[in-house]
Design a protein around this motif. Structure first.
Motif, mmCIF file in Angstrom:
data_model
loop_
_atom_site.group_PDB
_atom_site.id
_atom_site.type_symbol
_atom_site.label_atom_id
_atom_site.label_comp_id
_atom_site.label_asym_id
_atom_site.label_seq_id
_atom_site.Cartn_x
_atom_site.Cartn_y
_atom_site.Cartn_z
ATOM 1 N N ALA A 53 -3.770 7.298 7.370
ATOM 2 C CA ALA A 53 -3.868 8.012 8.638
ATOM 3 C C ALA A 53 -2.513 8.357 9.207
ATOM 4 O O ALA A 53 -2.397 8.818 10.331
ATOM 5 C CB ALA A 53 -4.634 7.160 9.657
ATOM 6 N N ASP A 54 -1.432 8.133 8.445
ATOM 7 C CA ASP A 54 -0.099 8.459 8.940
ATOM 8 C C ASP A 54 0.054 9.965 9.071
ATOM 9 O O ASP A 54 -0.578 10.748 8.385
ATOM 10 C CB ASP A 54 0.977 7.948 7.981
ATOM 11 N N SER A 55 0.954 10.370 9.953
ATOM 12 C CA SER A 55 1.258 11.793 10.113
ATOM 13 C C SER A 55 2.756 11.965 10.124
ATOM 14 O O SER A 55 3.511 11.065 10.432
ATOM 15 C CB SER A 55 0.666 12.319 11.423
ATOM 16 N N THR A 105 0.803 -1.220 0.000
ATOM 17 C CA THR A 105 0.000 0.000 0.000
ATOM 18 C C THR A 105 0.835 1.268 0.000
ATOM 19 O O THR A 105 0.329 2.342 -0.302
ATOM 20 C CB THR A 105 -0.922 0.041 1.227
ATOM 21 N N GLY A 106 2.128 1.165 0.373
ATOM 22 C CA GLY A 106 2.976 2.347 0.464
ATOM 23 C C GLY A 106 2.780 3.118 1.746
ATOM 24 O O GLY A 106 3.239 4.252 1.879
ATOM 25 N N SER A 107 2.127 2.527 2.740
ATOM 26 C CA SER A 107 1.823 3.227 3.982
ATOM 27 C C SER A 107 1.754 2.245 5.137
ATOM 28 O O SER A 107 1.084 1.212 5.040
ATOM 29 C CB SER A 107 0.486 3.967 3.860
ATOM 30 N N GLN A 108 2.427 2.557 6.222
ATOM 31 C CA GLN A 108 2.373 1.685 7.385
ATOM 32 C C GLN A 108 0.974 1.631 7.977
ATOM 33 O O GLN A 108 0.461 0.556 8.312
ATOM 34 C CB GLN A 108 3.362 2.159 8.457
ATOM 35 N N SER A 109 0.326 2.774 8.115
ATOM 36 C CA SER A 109 -0.997 2.782 8.739
ATOM 37 C C SER A 109 -2.037 2.098 7.853
ATOM 38 O O SER A 109 -2.917 1.374 8.342
ATOM 39 C CB SER A 109 -1.439 4.213 9.069
#
Length: 264
Positions: free
Chosen positions: A74-76, A22-26
């Motif tokens: 939802a990553d920041s 997905t390219g995103s940890q969250s």
């Protein structure tokens, strides 16, 4: 062994797969959570997970393939990278990347990947070829290798050059890495964690990321130490001893996204 214990043993690697896909940890973690929730609600699905990694990844795939475009990140603190990742994902067929990740980073056989994706082996092989063709369109870059074992360092040098990239330097310690970066900032870093003089590859990478955001791939004999969920984890993490195809795939993916910012 209970189902929970069996699944728990595979979760760090399923989370790695979800993150890379997905390219995103969250976002990746959200799909892992949804998979576990689906298993809790379906006794037959839960029982199938006793079969090991293949049924677990197959369950994940069913969740992901039905809803991946609808999940919001939802990553920041790293919105630039995530925005770039999502932009790049629009340019490559997601199912192609899935086939590539399963057969390289996750080290499934073509037959296992076909079972996970619910398709023929020939189709999986075709998807892998298409994925390689798509992601290897990236331009060449300069690579810094941080590795204290000379034979592994030489192997990585040959591999990187075979992909059309240049070596801007090699380092066996944090200090040597600093010296290389002082001369030229790399476009990609391949880093071990435990270095020759007792220094840390994590610290060496932090030094580089303080100067400029560049993709980083960690190569370590102890991946579980970085897959705990206690802190932001590296997106690109390869286990020693590694397969060269795995490193090639990780390099292509890291350059595909352009930035990984793997650790705080």
């Amino acid at each position: 062994m209970s189902i929970g214990a069996e699944v728990a043993a595979h979760l760090p690697f399923l989370r790695r797969y979800g993150r890379a896909l997905t390219g995103s940890q969250s976002t990746g973690d959200a799909f892992v959570q949804a998979t576990l929730e689906a298993a809790l609600a379906d006794d037959d699905l839960a029982d199938s997970l006793r079969g090991g990694r293949v049924p677990l990844y197959k369950a994940f795939n069913k969740v992901w393939s039905s809803a991946y475009m609808e999940v919001e990140d939802a990553d920041s603190g790293d919105q630039g990278h995530e925005a770039a990742a999502q932009d790049q994902l629009k340019r490559i067929t997601p199912v192609n990347r899935q086939a590539l990740l399963l057969t390289t980073v996750e080290d499934f056989t073509t037959a296992e990947a076909a079972e996970i994706m619910d398709m023929d082996e020939d189709d999986v092989e075709a998807l892998v070829r298409e994925a390689v063709a798509e992601i290897e369109r990236e331009s060449a870059t300069n690579v810094l290798i941080i590795e204290d074992e000379p034979l592994i360092s030489m192997q990585l040098e040959d591999l990187v050059k075979s992909l059309g990239h240049e070596i801007c330097g090699t380092a066996a310690t944090r200090t040597q890495a600093q010296e290389v970066v002082a001369e030229k900032t790399p476009g990609l870093v391949l880093a071990d964690i435990q270095l020759a003089d007792g220094s840390s590859g994590l610290d060496a990478v932090d030094d580089i990321l303080a100067i400029e955001s560049v993709p980083v791939i960690f190569i370590t004999a102890y991946p579980e130490r970085l897959l705990t969920g206690d802190r932001p984890e590296p997106t690109y993490l390869i286990t020693k001893p590694f397969q060269e195809d795995t490193v090639r795939a990780a390099i292509s993916q890291a350059l595909f996204f352009g930035s990984s910012r793997p650790l705080d």
